[in-house]
Design an enzyme around this catalytic site. Sequence first.
Site, PDB file in Angstrom:
ATOM      1  N   ASP A 303      10.830   0.903   0.383  1.00 35.47           N
ATOM      2  CA  ASP A 303      10.515   2.274   0.758  1.00 35.47           C
ATOM      3  C   ASP A 303      11.805   3.079   0.830  1.00 35.47           C
ATOM      4  O   ASP A 303      12.862   2.620   0.406  1.00 35.47           O
ATOM      5  CB  ASP A 303       9.795   2.285   2.119  1.00 35.47           C
ATOM      6  CG  ASP A 303       8.678   3.310   2.155  1.00 35.47           C
ATOM      7  OD1 ASP A 303       8.985   4.502   2.001  1.00 35.47           O
ATOM      8  OD2 ASP A 303       7.510   2.916   2.331  1.00 35.47           O
ATOM      9  N   HIS A 342       9.889   7.967   6.235  1.00 40.65           N
ATOM     10  CA  HIS A 342       8.702   7.335   5.666  1.00 40.65           C
ATOM     11  C   HIS A 342       8.724   5.821   5.821  1.00 40.65           C
ATOM     12  O   HIS A 342       7.816   5.224   6.408  1.00 40.65           O
ATOM     13  CB  HIS A 342       8.572   7.721   4.196  1.00 40.65           C
ATOM     14  CG  HIS A 342       7.283   7.306   3.573  1.00 40.65           C
ATOM     15  ND1 HIS A 342       7.129   6.123   2.900  1.00 40.65           N
ATOM     16  CD2 HIS A 342       6.075   7.925   3.515  1.00 40.65           C
ATOM     17  CE1 HIS A 342       5.886   6.026   2.450  1.00 40.65           C
ATOM     18  NE2 HIS A 342       5.225   7.113   2.812  1.00 40.65           N
ATOM     19  N   SER A 719      -0.154   5.671   2.443  1.00 42.77           N
ATOM     20  CA  SER A 719       1.101   5.101   2.930  1.00 42.77           C
ATOM     21  C   SER A 719       0.919   4.418   4.266  1.00 42.77           C
ATOM     22  O   SER A 719       1.556   3.408   4.548  1.00 42.77           O
ATOM     23  CB  SER A 719       2.160   6.197   3.093  1.00 42.77           C
ATOM     24  OG  SER A 719       2.850   6.430   1.915  1.00 42.77           O
TER      25      SER A 719
END
Length: 882
Positions: A303, A342, A719
């Site tokens: 990620d 994220h 996600s």
Amino acid sequence: MGKCDVVRVLILELVGNRSLPMGSHSRAGHLAAGIVPTASAVRGVAPAGYLSMKPLPTARLCALAAACACALWLASPLSPLSPLSAPSPHADASPPSPSVHARPSPAHHALAHGFSRAAVFPGEAAPEPRNAAQAKLGRGQLLHALQWFEQRRRGSGARAADAALQIAALDRVGLPPSHRDGENVMVGIDLALRYDAVVEPVALARASAALQRRLDAAGLRAYAVPGSPALLAAVPLARLEWLAGLDAVAAIRLAPQASAATVSAGVAASGAELLRGFGEAERIPEAVRRRLDGAGLTVAVIDSFGRSRAASLREAGEWPAAADTVEIPANGRIFGHAESSHGNSVTEIVYDFAPGAKYRLYDVGDLNDEDAPFSLINWTRAIQDAANLDANNQRLGPPRAQVINTSLGEIGSAPGDGTGGAGEAQGLYQAIDAARANGVVTIVAAGNSAHSYWDGQATAGAAAPVAQDFDPDDGGAAAPVEVNVLRLSPLLRSDDDAELANCVPFYADPELGALHLFQLSLTWSDWPTRWGNAASDYRLQLVRWTDGRSDRRDGERIVAQPAGWTVVAQADAPQDGRPGALPTERLSYAASAADHTRRCDAVVANAPPGSVSGAGIFGVRIVRKTPSAGHFLRLFLSTVHELEHGVMARSLDSPADSPQVLTVGATSMIDFIDASYSSRGPVLGPGGVLPVAPSSAPKPDLTSYTMVATRGGYMDGTSAAAPHAAGLAALALQHHRQVAMIEARKAAQRPAATLGWHAALAETSLTGVMRPDATPSQRQALAQVQLDRRLALADATERTLKAVAGARGNRMSAEPVDNVHGYGLLRFDDRSPSCFFAQMYAADANARAWLVPQYLQYAPLPPGEAAYDELHATYLADCAGD
């Protein structure tokens, strides 16, 4: 949930969740009912990139609500609003502070040295505090456990057993696991503050900070509850009385269930606690029996990360410890240099499920800045490293990670048929295939493209050039629909008027530029094969509505140019069969005041002065340049925008279509916020053609939870769903190792020479310890047997997750499987243990190779033992719940 809470969910950051060619699968956005989102709401977000987890204070949210005519929004139906991701309900944790000591009443002193006879705990007298500090613990489990512990410790005189004794005390009072961490108790600490300090944000923050510093200095892990006069902490039972004795503490109680360590709500909803308990069942061999927490496994998260956020999460106990983590930076940079939240939130969710696992965190870098050209490379290399593959995807040994989570997506570089199509993503698909062949379970987010996708057959005809008709089935149309109009997603539209709804405002603040950034990708079914490269040519165009211009000549008004569509950007690479020609076109365009149209004047007039420089209307046009080319076209655009003529089916991003991954779709934890943006199948036919028959293997494979709170804020999109599935996969794989040991112990009781390789080495393949009587040929086969065992465990884990998702009560449609939710919702319950055993005894499962042959045709079964086929049928029925 109050109005302000609703607004907290709806103040979004839909500033783009994807860069081309790759991006994240989180969703975000801003309300735009005639008002400009403030830049402060998106600070810390990579340009046009990831969801910012930076929250807005409640007062600020309510002010924005009023400014955005919140009442109007709340009166309208919310269920159709699809692209959602919310900011945190928490503000950044502000430290603690001291205050007024809550003195005990005379009644407290009167009861200080005795016990009341009022029965609270079965068979025992209710505890009474013995001093002012104990009075702050209340008269429940905390005080009962503390007093029981202190009494036993004084009686034993041994401090070495303190931790075990504290755990025994917590067991004694029946404190559930959600409130415990070893001998630590998860507690809420109420600050001893006057009301005027509680309602005054500065004073409250100062008080919280002071107490937090005191506890940090004492070695206790504590966190302020933003905006509330309380802290949450994990405190050893033996130190509760010391903590309660601080003047700044008014009371100590069990931590609120929903706020304890800000664990994702999806953990409880997924039945993770039930799954953890499967590892302690009596039928599990005692030597390997333990509560499931991912111990013995390594999880890889690929990620984009933020260095500073990682540090704060680790300090808060929401991330794996440094000793249990390997951090691999991108492009030789410092890990987390892009400061993206994220990957941090994704890792936090996985860690909520599997705190006992080790972690390998691969930073692919900033997907929207200087690292973007390397992102696909970094992603591929990360899979190779995690799976222990060389640059050619050859195995170098056992994988470094048994589970990989990647909440990333790629568009426009693969045909959508589950392969790389000899294009730019080929290496990625090959690495994934090789990882699976080494026994790795790879979890992939499905994508968020269902509202920002279109596909269809190219408009037929021998002539060229020919513009695509986006609505060929509309027989009543006077003319082909050659422009597919773009608009902001519903929550961002400035007006519900049919025409003004198409207007895209150009925000003056550069940080909001992603809202008028258009990113498009077109592919079609002409991927290179051994017989040739792409030889059909298409042009991708972004058009805008242009006002008519007129001149005056000799006092007479003359129209020089009528109003209409004007091409503002296009992609038109050559596809002429030359080597390397690929059937892809991409464009990216940032609109400006020059693209303004008078049709959108009302949008600008309704916005705050100076906040919007104009607004325009945009659309997509596709032109076939090659005669008679009848290909299947796929169009993706940035998820900030949607298409007037869109298609939700077949909207999977890459590599979510790969058969070698578990693809996860999303379902929202919040009832009135749907997750219809979640990409769906089916997978396309070979070479990216429209599939002619339904597939028996749906995509996504299953569905998990999104719209969940993390320490940084609300996270949604696929996600968030993928790491829930990855955490459950780690626990399921750990349990399958335990389940496999049941039959392995049976094999260990028989002479090795009487068994085949797999059965003889069944226990060895799980423990690594070679049995003394193994034959030379069995010893030589060990490496292959261990690889086979990894594959069998990975296969069993994936099949089990699908079976659990497909059990009655988890299915999400009338059909057993579909291409929206897969088999169903991944949620464990009391029936789920049967799903594990069903996979062990399934005739077509690799696990059968390790079972001791029953030789049913030669001899009767021993008393009390059932045939494997019978066991499989029984467990399968129990698992399905039918």
